[in-house]
Design a protein around this motif. Structure first.
Motif, PDB file in Angstrom:
ATOM      1  N   LEU A   1     -22.317 -48.675  72.263  1.00 41.35           N
ATOM      2  CA  LEU A   1     -22.586 -48.089  70.950  1.00 41.35           C
ATOM      3  C   LEU A   1     -22.799 -49.195  69.904  1.00 41.35           C
ATOM      4  CD1 LEU A   1     -22.809 -45.154  69.996  1.00 41.35           C
ATOM      5  CD2 LEU A   1     -20.418 -45.265  69.296  1.00 41.35           C
ATOM      6  N   LEU A   2     -22.022 -50.261  70.007  1.00 44.43           N
ATOM      7  CA  LEU A   2     -22.170 -51.387  69.085  1.00 44.43           C
ATOM      8  C   LEU A   2     -23.516 -52.081  69.280  1.00 44.43           C
ATOM      9  CD1 LEU A   2     -21.133 -53.294  66.927  1.00 44.43           C
ATOM     10  CD2 LEU A   2     -19.910 -54.565  68.714  1.00 44.43           C
ATOM     11  N   LYS A   3     -23.946 -52.246  70.538  1.00 44.55           N
ATOM     12  CA  LYS A   3     -25.249 -52.862  70.800  1.00 44.55           C
ATOM     13  C   LYS A   3     -26.379 -52.045  70.181  1.00 44.55           C
ATOM     14  CE  LYS A   3     -23.989 -55.134  75.158  1.00 44.55           C
ATOM     15  NZ  LYS A   3     -24.207 -55.139  76.639  1.00 44.55           N
ATOM     16  N   LEU A   4     -26.286 -50.721  70.317  1.00 44.97           N
ATOM     17  CA  LEU A   4     -27.313 -49.848  69.752  1.00 44.97           C
ATOM     18  C   LEU A   4     -27.300 -49.903  68.224  1.00 44.97           C
ATOM     19  CD1 LEU A   4     -26.851 -46.790  72.135  1.00 44.97           C
ATOM     20  CD2 LEU A   4     -28.794 -48.362  72.090  1.00 44.97           C
ATOM     21  N   ALA A   5     -26.101 -49.942  67.642  1.00 37.82           N
ATOM     22  CA  ALA A   5     -25.993 -50.050  66.186  1.00 37.82           C
ATOM     23  C   ALA A   5     -26.578 -51.367  65.699  1.00 37.82           C
ATOM     24  CB  ALA A   5     -24.531 -49.913  65.767  1.00 37.82           C
ATOM     25  N   THR A   6     -26.340 -52.440  66.438  1.00 36.59           N
ATOM     26  CA  THR A   6     -26.874 -53.753  66.064  1.00 36.59           C
ATOM     27  C   THR A   6     -28.393 -53.762  66.104  1.00 36.59           C
ATOM     28  OG1 THR A   6     -24.887 -54.823  66.951  1.00 36.59           O
ATOM     29  CG2 THR A   6     -26.822 -56.219  66.592  1.00 36.59           C
ATOM     30  N   LEU A   7     -28.964 -53.159  67.160  1.00 36.24           N
ATOM     31  CA  LEU A   7     -30.429 -53.062  67.246  1.00 36.24           C
ATOM     32  C   LEU A   7     -30.992 -52.266  66.085  1.00 36.24           C
ATOM     33  CD1 LEU A   7     -30.992 -52.353  71.067  1.00 36.24           C
ATOM     34  CD2 LEU A   7     -31.678 -54.401  69.809  1.00 36.24           C
TER      35      LEU A   7
ATOM     36  N   THR B   1     -22.103 -54.615  54.414  1.00 30.21           N
ATOM     37  CA  THR B   1     -22.906 -53.913  55.406  1.00 30.21           C
ATOM     38  C   THR B   1     -22.364 -54.093  56.818  1.00 30.21           C
ATOM     39  OG1 THR B   1     -24.393 -55.815  55.607  1.00 30.21           O
ATOM     40  CG2 THR B   1     -24.978 -54.132  53.996  1.00 30.21           C
ATOM     41  N   ALA B   2     -21.204 -54.720  56.966  1.00 30.21           N
ATOM     42  CA  ALA B   2     -20.634 -54.936  58.294  1.00 30.21           C
ATOM     43  C   ALA B   2     -20.398 -53.614  59.010  1.00 30.21           C
ATOM     44  CB  ALA B   2     -19.321 -55.701  58.179  1.00 30.21           C
ATOM     45  N   PHE B   3     -20.576 -53.611  60.320  1.00 27.71           N
ATOM     46  CA  PHE B   3     -20.342 -52.407  61.107  1.00 27.71           C
ATOM     47  C   PHE B   3     -18.865 -52.054  61.100  1.00 27.71           C
ATOM     48  CE2 PHE B   3     -24.014 -54.258  63.581  1.00 27.71           C
ATOM     49  CZ  PHE B   3     -24.954 -53.425  63.012  1.00 27.71           C
ATOM     50  N   ARG B   4     -18.604 -50.768  61.089  1.00 26.02           N
ATOM     51  CA  ARG B   4     -17.241 -50.271  61.236  1.00 26.02           C
ATOM     52  C   ARG B   4     -17.253 -49.171  62.274  1.00 26.02           C
ATOM     53  NH1 ARG B   4     -14.023 -52.498  57.496  1.00 26.02           N
ATOM     54  NH2 ARG B   4     -14.988 -53.315  55.602  1.00 26.02           N
ATOM     55  N   PHE B   5     -16.187 -49.100  63.039  1.00 28.44           N
ATOM     56  CA  PHE B   5     -16.072 -48.108  64.104  1.00 28.44           C
ATOM     57  C   PHE B   5     -15.242 -46.935  63.622  1.00 28.44           C
ATOM     58  CE2 PHE B   5     -16.180 -46.600  68.351  1.00 28.44           C
ATOM     59  CZ  PHE B   5     -14.924 -46.082  68.661  1.00 28.44           C
ATOM     60  N   ALA B   6     -15.689 -45.730  63.933  1.00 25.19           N
ATOM     61  CA  ALA B   6     -14.954 -44.516  63.586  1.00 25.19           C
ATOM     62  C   ALA B   6     -14.806 -43.660  64.841  1.00 25.19           C
ATOM     63  CB  ALA B   6     -15.685 -43.730  62.500  1.00 25.19           C
TER      64      ALA B   6
ATOM     65  N   VAL C   1     -19.450 -39.993  57.662  1.00 23.89           N
ATOM     66  CA  VAL C   1     -19.299 -40.408  59.054  1.00 23.89           C
ATOM     67  C   VAL C   1     -18.894 -39.223  59.932  1.00 23.89           C
ATOM     68  CG1 VAL C   1     -18.010 -41.922  60.603  1.00 23.89           C
ATOM     69  CG2 VAL C   1     -18.747 -42.766  58.381  1.00 23.89           C
ATOM     70  N   HIS C   2     -17.997 -38.372  59.407  1.00 25.31           N
ATOM     71  CA  HIS C   2     -17.579 -37.198  60.164  1.00 25.31           C
ATOM     72  C   HIS C   2     -18.751 -36.240  60.372  1.00 25.31           C
ATOM     73  CE1 HIS C   2     -15.458 -33.348  60.952  1.00 25.31           C
ATOM     74  NE2 HIS C   2     -14.655 -34.146  61.627  1.00 25.31           N
TER      75      HIS C   2
ATOM     76  N   PRO D   1     -17.445 -40.691  68.898  1.00 23.76           N
ATOM     77  CA  PRO D   1     -17.275 -41.898  68.077  1.00 23.76           C
ATOM     78  C   PRO D   1     -18.597 -42.357  67.484  1.00 23.76           C
ATOM     79  CG  PRO D   1     -17.281 -42.472  70.393  1.00 23.76           C
ATOM     80  CD  PRO D   1     -17.315 -40.969  70.338  1.00 23.76           C
ATOM     81  N   SER D   2     -18.514 -43.276  66.519  1.00 26.25           N
ATOM     82  CA  SER D   2     -19.719 -43.806  65.891  1.00 26.25           C
ATOM     83  C   SER D   2     -19.456 -45.183  65.313  1.00 26.25           C
ATOM     84  CB  SER D   2     -20.213 -42.864  64.785  1.00 26.25           C
ATOM     85  OG  SER D   2     -19.270 -42.805  63.720  1.00 26.25           O
ATOM     86  N   PHE D   3     -20.541 -45.931  65.122  1.00 25.29           N
ATOM     87  CA  PHE D   3     -20.531 -47.135  64.309  1.00 25.29           C
ATOM     88  C   PHE D   3     -21.356 -46.833  63.072  1.00 25.29           C
ATOM     89  CE2 PHE D   3     -19.095 -49.484  68.028  1.00 25.29           C
ATOM     90  CZ  PHE D   3     -18.275 -50.441  67.458  1.00 25.29           C
ATOM     91  N   TYR D   4     -20.865 -47.234  61.904  1.00 28.20           N
ATOM     92  CA  TYR D   4     -21.577 -46.924  60.676  1.00 28.20           C
ATOM     93  C   TYR D   4     -21.639 -48.161  59.789  1.00 28.20           C
ATOM     94  CZ  TYR D   4     -17.022 -46.773  58.349  1.00 28.20           C
ATOM     95  OH  TYR D   4     -15.791 -47.101  57.847  1.00 28.20           O
ATOM     96  N   TRP D   5     -22.608 -48.141  58.870  1.00 28.40           N
ATOM     97  CA  TRP D   5     -22.716 -49.207  57.889  1.00 28.40           C
ATOM     98  C   TRP D   5     -23.393 -48.650  56.643  1.00 28.40           C
ATOM     99  CZ3 TRP D   5     -25.845 -48.613  62.058  1.00 28.40           C
ATOM    100  CH2 TRP D   5     -27.231 -48.658  61.879  1.00 28.40           C
ATOM    101  N   VAL D   6     -23.299 -49.402  55.548  1.00 28.18           N
ATOM    102  CA  VAL D   6     -23.858 -48.996  54.266  1.00 28.18           C
ATOM    103  C   VAL D   6     -24.746 -50.118  53.763  1.00 28.18           C
ATOM    104  CG1 VAL D   6     -23.347 -48.316  51.886  1.00 28.18           C
ATOM    105  CG2 VAL D   6     -21.827 -47.608  53.744  1.00 28.18           C
TER     106      VAL D   6
END
Length: 271
Positions: free
Chosen positions: A259-265, A226-231, A128-129, A237-242
């Motif tokens: 940022l969350l909307k973009l990660a969701t898309l 796979t839930a989004f997490r904020f860092a 993530v970093h 900043p970023s939202f990441y998932w696995v």
């Protein structure tokens, strides 16, 4: 006539890394880091050093101040933590670490207690970093932000899929006003990684960073879902998932809700 903000000093950069920079200088210092790749690389290295110490001896930062120090250094509440001692705590932590790092058994016995998901998954934290640093380095570029432009999207996707040994696709972020600029190949701890860059009409950029995670990250509690997490650590900043051993991070200097909307898309498209 407004004068340009002075460049950040070393002290201000250290304060920014530690989250202790004065509010009136925060935006100026953050902007300076975002537009200067060398500066971004410097603070990223400091982040890594700090995080390495915290992973080894993080419990010290939450421990009550010992009684001898309470008397030696003056007034403070009984419940105060090491974090209230600022530079003193950092100096003591470095001194203790210097003695402990050479003793593997002692360091293992003093391993940090369970904290955040990222703290318990160093490999995922590094992923993530790295996504944040890669954004800070390439997003400000005017002439060479990507290796392969969006006009060659099919070639870009085929090339990166072959290098990462996994079928990739470019998510559609146009409903939020972001279109593909292009992408590039990047190195990672476990091999090749890819970065896709998107841009809105105002020139604001966001990046999608993808790559295989090693066994340390893929098997960690943070990667079990796979839930989004904020860092928020790192230059942006970023939202990441696995998902199935593969990591994804959407990074950008954007409001958290956007940022969350973009990660969701991206997640919906890539799933």
């Amino acid at each position: 006539m407004n004068r340009p903000a002075p460049p950040p000093t070393e002290e201000e950069l250290h304060a920014w890394v530690d989250g202790q920079l004065a509010a009136d200088r925060h935006d100026a210092v953050e902007a300076a880091i975002a537009r200067d790749p060398a500066l971004a690389a410097k603070v990223a290295a400091w982040h890594s050093q700090r995080d390495a110490l915290r992973r080894l001896h993080g419990e010290l930062l939450d421990a009550p101040v010992p009684a001898p120090l309470m008397g030696a250094f003056g007034r403070t509440r009984q419940g105060s933590s090491w974090t209230r001692w600022g530079g003193l705590a950092a100096g003591l932590l470095v001194a203790f670490a210097a003695g402990w790092i050479g003793n593997a058994q002692w360091a293992q016995w003093h391993a940090p207690r369970a904290g955040s998901q990222l703290a318990r998954a160093p490999a995922l934290r590094e992923f993530v970093h790295d996504a944040s640093v890669a954004h800070a380095v390439y997003a400000p570029e005017k002439r060479h932000p990507v290796e392969v432009a969006a006009s060659e999207q099919q070639h870009l996707v085929q090339w990166l899929s072959r290098r990462l040994d996994r079928p990739l696709k470019v998510p559609d972020l146009s409903s939020q006003g972001y279109t593909l600029v292009g992408g590039r190949l990047l190195p990672g701890e476990t091999g090749a990684r890819a970065q896709f860059m998107f841009e809105d009409a105002a020139g604001e950029r966001v990046t999608l960073y993808v790559g295989t995670l090693d066994a340390r990250a893929a098997g960690s509690p943070a990667a079990a879902e796979t839930a989004f997490r904020f860092a928020s650590e790192g230059p942006v900043p970023s939202f990441y998932w696995v998902d199935q051993g593969f990591g994804y991070a959407i990074a950008g200097k954007l409001p958290r809700d956007l940022l969350l909307k973009l990660a969701t898309l991206a997640y919906r498209d890539l799933s």
